[in-house]
Write a protein that holds these residues in place. Structure first.
Motif, mmCIF file in Angstrom:
data_model
loop_
_atom_site.group_PDB
_atom_site.id
_atom_site.type_symbol
_atom_site.label_atom_id
_atom_site.label_comp_id
_atom_site.label_asym_id
_atom_site.label_seq_id
_atom_site.Cartn_x
_atom_site.Cartn_y
_atom_site.Cartn_z
ATOM 1 N N PRO A 245 -3.561 -19.773 50.339
ATOM 2 C CA PRO A 245 -2.129 -19.975 50.568
ATOM 3 C C PRO A 245 -1.808 -21.426 50.904
ATOM 4 O O PRO A 245 -2.588 -22.099 51.592
ATOM 5 N N VAL A 246 -0.676 -21.906 50.420
ATOM 6 C CA VAL A 246 -0.236 -23.269 50.736
ATOM 7 C C VAL A 246 0.355 -23.253 52.144
ATOM 8 O O VAL A 246 1.279 -22.476 52.429
ATOM 9 N N PRO A 247 -0.145 -24.078 53.062
ATOM 10 C CA PRO A 247 0.228 -23.976 54.481
ATOM 11 C C PRO A 247 1.726 -24.042 54.764
ATOM 12 O O PRO A 247 2.219 -23.314 55.633
ATOM 13 N N ILE A 248 2.467 -24.879 54.054
ATOM 14 C CA ILE A 248 3.878 -25.037 54.382
ATOM 15 C C ILE A 248 4.654 -23.739 54.172
ATOM 16 O O ILE A 248 5.606 -23.451 54.901
ATOM 17 N N VAL A 249 4.243 -22.927 53.201
ATOM 18 C CA VAL A 249 4.941 -21.660 52.957
ATOM 19 C C VAL A 249 4.770 -20.730 54.150
ATOM 20 O O VAL A 249 5.740 -20.147 54.653
ATOM 21 N N ASP A 250 3.531 -20.605 54.627
ATOM 22 C CA ASP A 250 3.283 -19.753 55.790
ATOM 23 C C ASP A 250 3.973 -20.300 57.036
ATOM 24 O O ASP A 250 4.424 -19.532 57.901
ATOM 25 N N ALA A 251 4.081 -21.615 57.139
ATOM 26 C CA ALA A 251 4.733 -22.213 58.308
ATOM 27 C C ALA A 251 6.230 -21.916 58.343
ATOM 28 O O ALA A 251 6.828 -21.824 59.426
ATOM 29 N N LEU A 252 6.831 -21.748 57.166
ATOM 30 C CA LEU A 252 8.274 -21.500 57.105
ATOM 31 C C LEU A 252 8.642 -20.023 57.255
ATOM 32 O O LEU A 252 9.789 -19.700 57.570
ATOM 33 N N LYS A 253 7.694 -19.130 57.046
ATOM 34 C CA LYS A 253 8.005 -17.693 57.107
ATOM 35 C C LYS A 253 8.545 -17.251 58.470
ATOM 36 O O LYS A 253 9.555 -16.520 58.524
ATOM 37 N N PRO A 254 7.938 -17.657 59.594
ATOM 38 C CA PRO A 254 8.514 -17.249 60.890
ATOM 39 C C PRO A 254 9.934 -17.772 61.086
ATOM 40 O O PRO A 254 10.770 -17.087 61.699
ATOM 41 N N SER B 207 10.964 -18.104 47.278
ATOM 42 C CA SER B 207 11.151 -16.652 47.462
ATOM 43 C C SER B 207 10.121 -16.071 48.419
ATOM 44 O O SER B 207 10.428 -15.170 49.203
ATOM 45 N N GLU B 208 8.893 -16.605 48.367
ATOM 46 C CA GLU B 208 7.852 -16.075 49.253
ATOM 47 C C GLU B 208 8.161 -16.355 50.712
ATOM 48 O O GLU B 208 7.791 -15.569 51.596
ATOM 49 N N VAL B 209 8.843 -17.456 50.988
ATOM 50 C CA VAL B 209 9.205 -17.791 52.366
ATOM 51 C C VAL B 209 10.014 -16.664 52.992
ATOM 52 O O VAL B 209 9.890 -16.376 54.187
ATOM 53 N N ARG C 74 3.064 4.003 55.083
ATOM 54 C CA ARG C 74 2.427 3.511 56.310
ATOM 55 C C ARG C 74 1.292 2.546 55.983
ATOM 56 O O ARG C 74 1.163 1.489 56.598
ATOM 57 N N ASP C 75 0.459 2.918 55.009
ATOM 58 C CA ASP C 75 -0.741 2.127 54.711
ATOM 59 C C ASP C 75 -0.447 0.837 53.961
ATOM 60 O O ASP C 75 -1.141 -0.173 54.157
ATOM 61 N N TRP C 76 0.574 0.859 53.088
ATOM 62 C CA TRP C 76 0.767 -0.286 52.195
ATOM 63 C C TRP C 76 2.157 -0.912 52.284
ATOM 64 O O TRP C 76 2.278 -2.138 52.268
ATOM 65 N N LEU C 77 3.200 -0.096 52.368
ATOM 66 C CA LEU C 77 4.544 -0.676 52.399
ATOM 67 C C LEU C 77 4.796 -1.446 53.684
ATOM 68 O O LEU C 77 5.333 -2.565 53.655
ATOM 69 N N GLU C 78 4.413 -0.868 54.807
ATOM 70 C CA GLU C 78 4.686 -1.527 56.086
ATOM 71 C C GLU C 78 4.017 -2.906 56.184
ATOM 72 O O GLU C 78 4.676 -3.890 56.548
ATOM 73 N N PRO C 79 2.720 -3.029 55.860
ATOM 74 C CA PRO C 79 2.131 -4.378 55.922
ATOM 75 C C PRO C 79 2.716 -5.348 54.890
ATOM 76 O O PRO C 79 2.776 -6.548 55.142
ATOM 77 N N LEU C 80 3.189 -4.814 53.743
ATOM 78 C CA LEU C 80 3.853 -5.684 52.771
ATOM 79 C C LEU C 80 5.190 -6.180 53.317
ATOM 80 O O LEU C 80 5.535 -7.359 53.175
ATOM 81 N N LEU C 81 5.934 -5.282 53.926
ATOM 82 C CA LEU C 81 7.214 -5.681 54.515
ATOM 83 C C LEU C 81 7.031 -6.681 55.650
ATOM 84 O O LEU C 81 7.887 -7.537 55.886
ATOM 85 N N GLU C 82 5.917 -6.575 56.353
ATOM 86 C CA GLU C 82 5.618 -7.516 57.432
ATOM 87 C C GLU C 82 5.097 -8.850 56.906
ATOM 88 O O GLU C 82 4.992 -9.815 57.658
ATOM 89 N N GLY C 83 4.767 -8.891 55.619
ATOM 90 C CA GLY C 83 4.206 -10.117 55.057
ATOM 91 C C GLY C 83 2.750 -10.334 55.418
ATOM 92 O O GLY C 83 2.223 -11.436 55.277
ATOM 93 N N LYS C 84 2.080 -9.274 55.871
ATOM 94 C CA LYS C 84 0.690 -9.399 56.290
ATOM 95 C C LYS C 84 -0.274 -9.379 55.104
ATOM 96 O O LYS C 84 -1.385 -9.908 55.187
#
Length: 407
Positions: free
Chosen positions: A44-53, A93-95, A119-129
């Motif tokens: 992952p490119v760091p700036i994208v993850d930095a902007l998500k929060p 869009s990923e941000v 529970r297994d897949w949608l929730e962690p996707l929605l969380e961006g995990k």
């Protein structure tokens, strides 16, 4: 329909535009520099993850998912102008956790998944995990006709066993990708060819899932997401991983691809707007033969044409999104087919004219126009080639004039 945006949408647009101005545009050079410096382009490119929060704190997270209480509660028509803004920068869009193929996969699991699958897949996707991939197209058959797909999904007791070869499995290169949605045949002898297919959830780490290669697109590897050629060799997953039930694959595909085409098209419109903006600035700044490009009649005419093409496409997509909200994806299939043809063609023309205005600089990556053209041209094939959508649209139009059958 009323093309005016509601107060809710205008408020979201204002917040999103402000976020882009403050956090995204100023970091475009940062993104390029960070990716160029990475020894492993698939991280992952760091700036994208930095902007998500920051996006989550601004309330700009999971804006898609029409008619679902898991998202922002926006309709297709309400989300469309937001997707356009995100489309102005290819990675933005990923941000906001609104990038493909995750959006389509989340909508699929939200609409058709069991509570355990959510529970297994949608929730962690929605969380961006985690991230996800969609595995449908195959190299050995003409996949524009999805009834040709040969991958087999065979029931074996409490499991399904999957064998086949896919390519253009988007998102598979990302190391955070943990789940694939795979389409294959569970009942190849069914006389109804649209009941032969099913979709199933396959965890990325399941034995037998082999990524053979990442596929470049006009020389771009699209890291860190990418598009993979994947072999499924005796891949065994629990029977509970099937989505909606055997033979429901086409039904799911239609539910998934309708909103996805709105997203793709509106992002392309945002990209085209950016290309027009760049063209206008270039025309005012450059002075060949002693006067600005903007004083050349051919340049003025091209800029006018670009504006007309973009406006036509935007109105066509907003109408299709509104119709999907009003009468459903199936009843709006002609409108969806129309935008899938019109918008990529428009984007190709607009970006091509922008490249021409930039001269030799336009074919470098200094301005990002080469990447834009790659995306626009590829979009004429993604989610079905132009020819398929034109054929469908033409048949639907002819149907209006056929005499009714005698009873």
């Amino acid at each position: 329909m009323d093309f005016a945006y509601s107060e809710k949408v205008e408020a979201l647009r204002a917040r999103l535009l402000a976020f882009m101005d403050e956090h995204v545009y100023p970091n475009e050079a940062t993104y390029e520099a960070q990716q160029a410096a990475m020894t492993d382009r698939w991280q992952p490119v760091p700036i994208v993850d930095a902007l998500k929060p920051k996006a989550r704190e601004a309330g700009l997270w999971n804006l898609f998912l029409p008619h679902s209480d898991r998202g922002a509660g926006l309709t297709n028509a309400e989300y469309a102008p937001l997707a356009e803004i995100m489309g102005r920068v290819h990675w933005s869009s990923e941000v906001f956790n609104c990038s493909a193929p995750d959006t389509g996969n989340m909508e699929t699991i939200d609409r058709y998944g069991t509570e355990a699958q959510k529970r297994d897949w949608l929730e962690p996707l929605l969380e961006g995990k985690i991230r996800s991939a969609f595995s449908m197209t195959e190299p050995a058959v003409a996949s524009s006709d999805a009834t040709n797909i040969e991958t087999r999904i065979v029931r074996d007791g409490d499991h399904y066993v999957i064998n086949g070869r896919k390519w253009w499995t988007s998102g598979a290169g990302d190391p955070r990708c943990k789940i694939f949605i795979v389409m294959g045949k569970t009942d190849p002898e069914n006389p109804d060819k649209h009941r032969q297919q099913s979709m199933i959830l396959v965890p990325r780490d399941t034995p037998g899932v082999q990524i053979k290669r990442m596929l470049p697109v006009f020389g771009f590897d699209d890291a860190p997401k990418g598009h993979a050629e994947v072999v499924y060799e005796n891949v065994r997953v629990p029977a509970s991983n099937i989505l909606l039930g055997e033979g429901r694959g086409f039904e799911i595909a239609q539910g998934r691809l309708g909103p996805g085409r709105i997203h793709h098209c509106m992002r392309a419109i945002g990209m085209a707007e950016r290309a027009l903006e760049m063209t206008c600035r270039r025309a005012l700044d450059r002075r060949p033969f002693g006067k600005p490009l903007a004083d050349q009649g051919v340049m003025v005419e091209r800029i006018a044409k670009m504006r007309i093409l973009i406006e036509q496409s935007r109105l066509l997509v907003l109408h299709a999104a509104w119709k999907m909200d009003e009468v459903g994806n199936k009843a709006a299939r002609a409108d969806i087919a129309a935008i899938k043809v019109a918008v990529p063609e428009m984007a190709c023309q607009v970006v091509d004219m922008a490249i021409q205005a930039h001269g030799a600089a336009g074919v470098t990556e200094d301005f990002g126009l080469a990447f834009m053209f790659k995306y626009a041209r590829t979009l004429r094939i993604v989610d079905g080639p132009d020819e398929v959508h034109r054929h469908q649209l033409g048949r639907l139009e002819l149907q209006k004039y056929k005499p009714p059958r005698a009873t």
